[in-house]
Design a protein around this motif. Structure first.
Motif, PDB file in Angstrom:
ATOM      1  N   THR A 141       0.323  68.187 -50.819  1.00  0.00           N
ATOM      2  CA  THR A 141      -0.845  68.110 -49.948  1.00  0.00           C
ATOM      3  C   THR A 141      -0.990  69.423 -49.193  1.00  0.00           C
ATOM      4  O   THR A 141      -0.234  70.372 -49.437  1.00  0.00           O
ATOM      5  CB  THR A 141      -0.722  66.925 -48.964  1.00  0.00           C
ATOM      6  OG1 THR A 141      -1.943  66.768 -48.242  1.00  0.00           O
ATOM      7  CG2 THR A 141       0.421  67.129 -47.977  1.00  0.00           C
ATOM      8  N   GLU A 159      -2.305  70.174 -41.977  1.00  0.00           N
ATOM      9  CA  GLU A 159      -3.362  69.666 -41.105  1.00  0.00           C
ATOM     10  C   GLU A 159      -3.729  70.677 -40.022  1.00  0.00           C
ATOM     11  O   GLU A 159      -4.838  70.653 -39.495  1.00  0.00           O
ATOM     12  CB  GLU A 159      -2.897  68.355 -40.466  1.00  0.00           C
ATOM     13  CG  GLU A 159      -2.634  67.254 -41.485  1.00  0.00           C
ATOM     14  CD  GLU A 159      -2.064  65.997 -40.862  1.00  0.00           C
ATOM     15  OE1 GLU A 159      -2.356  64.895 -41.369  1.00  0.00           O
ATOM     16  OE2 GLU A 159      -1.313  66.111 -39.866  1.00  0.00           O
ATOM     17  N   TYR A 187       2.182  69.413 -41.564  1.00  0.00           N
ATOM     18  CA  TYR A 187       1.736  68.600 -42.691  1.00  0.00           C
ATOM     19  C   TYR A 187       1.747  67.117 -42.300  1.00  0.00           C
ATOM     20  O   TYR A 187       2.318  66.743 -41.273  1.00  0.00           O
ATOM     21  CB  TYR A 187       2.660  68.817 -43.893  1.00  0.00           C
ATOM     22  CG  TYR A 187       2.423  70.126 -44.621  1.00  0.00           C
ATOM     23  CD1 TYR A 187       1.699  70.171 -45.813  1.00  0.00           C
ATOM     24  CD2 TYR A 187       2.913  71.328 -44.116  1.00  0.00           C
ATOM     25  CE1 TYR A 187       1.484  71.370 -46.486  1.00  0.00           C
ATOM     26  CE2 TYR A 187       2.699  72.530 -44.778  1.00  0.00           C
ATOM     27  CZ  TYR A 187       1.981  72.538 -45.959  1.00  0.00           C
ATOM     28  OH  TYR A 187       1.760  73.717 -46.617  1.00  0.00           O
ATOM     29  N   PRO A 188       1.120  66.261 -43.115  1.00  0.00           N
ATOM     30  CA  PRO A 188       1.183  64.821 -42.842  1.00  0.00           C
ATOM     31  C   PRO A 188       2.623  64.328 -42.756  1.00  0.00           C
ATOM     32  O   PRO A 188       3.546  64.973 -43.253  1.00  0.00           O
ATOM     33  CB  PRO A 188       0.450  64.213 -44.051  1.00  0.00           C
ATOM     34  CG  PRO A 188      -0.469  65.297 -44.527  1.00  0.00           C
ATOM     35  CD  PRO A 188       0.264  66.577 -44.286  1.00  0.00           C
ATOM     36  N   ASN A 189       2.807  63.175 -42.125  1.00  0.00           N
ATOM     37  CA  ASN A 189       4.133  62.563 -41.935  1.00  0.00           C
ATOM     38  C   ASN A 189       5.045  63.415 -41.059  1.00  0.00           C
ATOM     39  O   ASN A 189       6.272  63.353 -41.181  1.00  0.00           O
ATOM     40  CB  ASN A 189       4.808  62.277 -43.281  1.00  0.00           C
ATOM     41  CG  ASN A 189       4.013  61.309 -44.118  1.00  0.00           C
ATOM     42  OD1 ASN A 189       3.465  60.332 -43.611  1.00  0.00           O
ATOM     43  ND2 ASN A 189       3.921  61.584 -45.418  1.00  0.00           N
ATOM     44  N   LYS A 190       4.444  64.221 -40.197  1.00  0.00           N
ATOM     45  CA  LYS A 190       5.156  64.997 -39.178  1.00  0.00           C
ATOM     46  C   LYS A 190       6.017  66.128 -39.727  1.00  0.00           C
ATOM     47  O   LYS A 190       6.839  66.690 -38.998  1.00  0.00           O
ATOM     48  CB  LYS A 190       6.010  64.078 -38.286  1.00  0.00           C
ATOM     49  CG  LYS A 190       5.238  62.999 -37.542  1.00  0.00           C
ATOM     50  CD  LYS A 190       6.057  62.385 -36.429  1.00  0.00           C
ATOM     51  CE  LYS A 190       7.307  61.701 -36.939  1.00  0.00           C
ATOM     52  NZ  LYS A 190       8.062  61.038 -35.848  1.00  0.00           N
TER      53      LYS A 190
END
Length: 347
Positions: A192, A195, A219-222
């Motif tokens: 991915t 963010e 990034y997503p999921n911290k």
């Protein structure tokens, strides 16, 4: 054209990367290197001399104008290794001439231009691929497989160091020169895009372009990632480290014998309920250090073979025009953050 037919390729730009492509293409069985192009006639002669003994050498055509090269009816595809500020113009002309394109990174110097090229390639049914070479590096592909197998557990963070004393460029800053490697690796490993980004950079060697940069991306999921790039560091490093709850892996691109080291060690918070800080416990996993054996092929050869397979319709490029566009957008956000003293920029 049928699948498996040898493709006729040309290289535009005979500098450092151009020389590497010329050498490689002159040796490959599934392509014909039929022409090279550079504004410098001496560069053209030197590169032809280097490959005279190859199958391509004696018949190799030389051009100083890329427009004339693109008029070759027998030409299937071009590899563009010119300065980044010329990528948009040359790539657009090549696509409009019906040629498949492999263009070195960064794809262009603006997301607007990159978006236009990606759309143009799609509309014409042509392969547009960006030379994010680490996506074709056997060690990086191996690490991606470990992640997909779930061996890392949760990925906490990733960091990289890409430093050396030069080579110092005048056309782009150190971030646009070196960081695309690590951004492409991180996006590939994470599956991915970030963010947000936050970055600082400075110029010590010249006033015009930053030569040292520090980039943080969320990034997503911290998952947090960090990139250190420099043209002013006396210690050459090419390292990526992935830290997960179960494992830590180090990719050292400078090492000749230990490209990957896996540390089977990790730490997670206990799932048991706790009343106060004194009751809080960590679960620590201690294990071996493993140096896995795997076949390390030449990344540039893997990249070109992938390009040819994409032209044949056998696969979808992992570094296509939209992948290149995504990285240019991230670079633009990094620039914006640098100009605002590290302010987080959301993508």
């Amino acid at each position: 054209m049928f699948i498996g037919e040898k493709k006729n390729l040309a290289v535009i730009g005979c500098g450092y990367w151009g020389r590497n492509y010329i050498r490689l293409l002159s040796q490959m069985y599934n392509v014909n290197l039929i022409a090279i192009c550079d504004r410098d006639k001496e560069q053209l002669k030197k590169n032809k001399t280097r490959i005279l003994s190859s199958q391509s050498g004696p018949k190799l055509k030389l051009f100083t104008d890329f427009h004339e090269l693109l008029n070759l009816e027998s030409l299937d595809a071009v590899v563009i290794c010119t300065s980044p500020d010329t990528h948009f113009e040359i790539t657009k002309n090549a696509l409009e001439a019906g040629k498949h394109v492999l263009v070195e990174k960064p794809m262009t110097l603006s997301s607007t231009g990159s978006k236009e090229l990606a759309g143009l390639a799609g509309n014409k049914g042509l392969t547009l691929m960006v030379g994010h070479i680490f996506l074709y590096n056997s060690a990086v592909v191996q690490i991606k497989e470990y992640i997909e197998q779930g061996k890392f557990g949760q990925i906490y963070y990733i960091y990289s160091k890409r430093t050396n004393l030069g080579p110092i460029r005048s056309d782009v800053n150190v971030i646009w020169d070196l960081a695309p490697h690590d951004i492409s690796i991180f996006n590939y490993l994470m599956g991915t895009q970030p963010e947000w980004v936050s970055a600082t950079a400075s110029s010590f060697l010249r006033d015009k372009n930053e030569d040292v940069g520090f980039i943080t991306m969320g990034y997503p999921n911290k998952t947090i990632t960090h990139i250190h790039v420099s043209w002013a560091d006396p210690h050459k490093e090419r390292e990526v480290v992935v830290v997960g709850s179960n494992q830590r892996v180090v990719f050292n691109d400078v090492s000749q014998t230990e490209k990957i080291k896996i540390y089977e060690k990790g730490v997670t918070a206990s799932k048991e309920e706790f009343q106060d800080f004194d009751d809080f416990q960590m679960v620590i996993r201690d294990g071996e250090i493993i140096i896995p054996a795997f076949h390390m092929s030449e990344p540039l050869r893997e990249e070109v073979n992938h390009f040819v397979s994409c032209i044949d319709g056998l696969c979808v490029s992992r570094s296509d025009g939209y992948n290149g566009l995504a990285i240019v957008r991230i670079l633009e956000a990094i620039d914006q953050s640098v100009h605002n003293f590290g302010k987080p920029i959301y993508l």
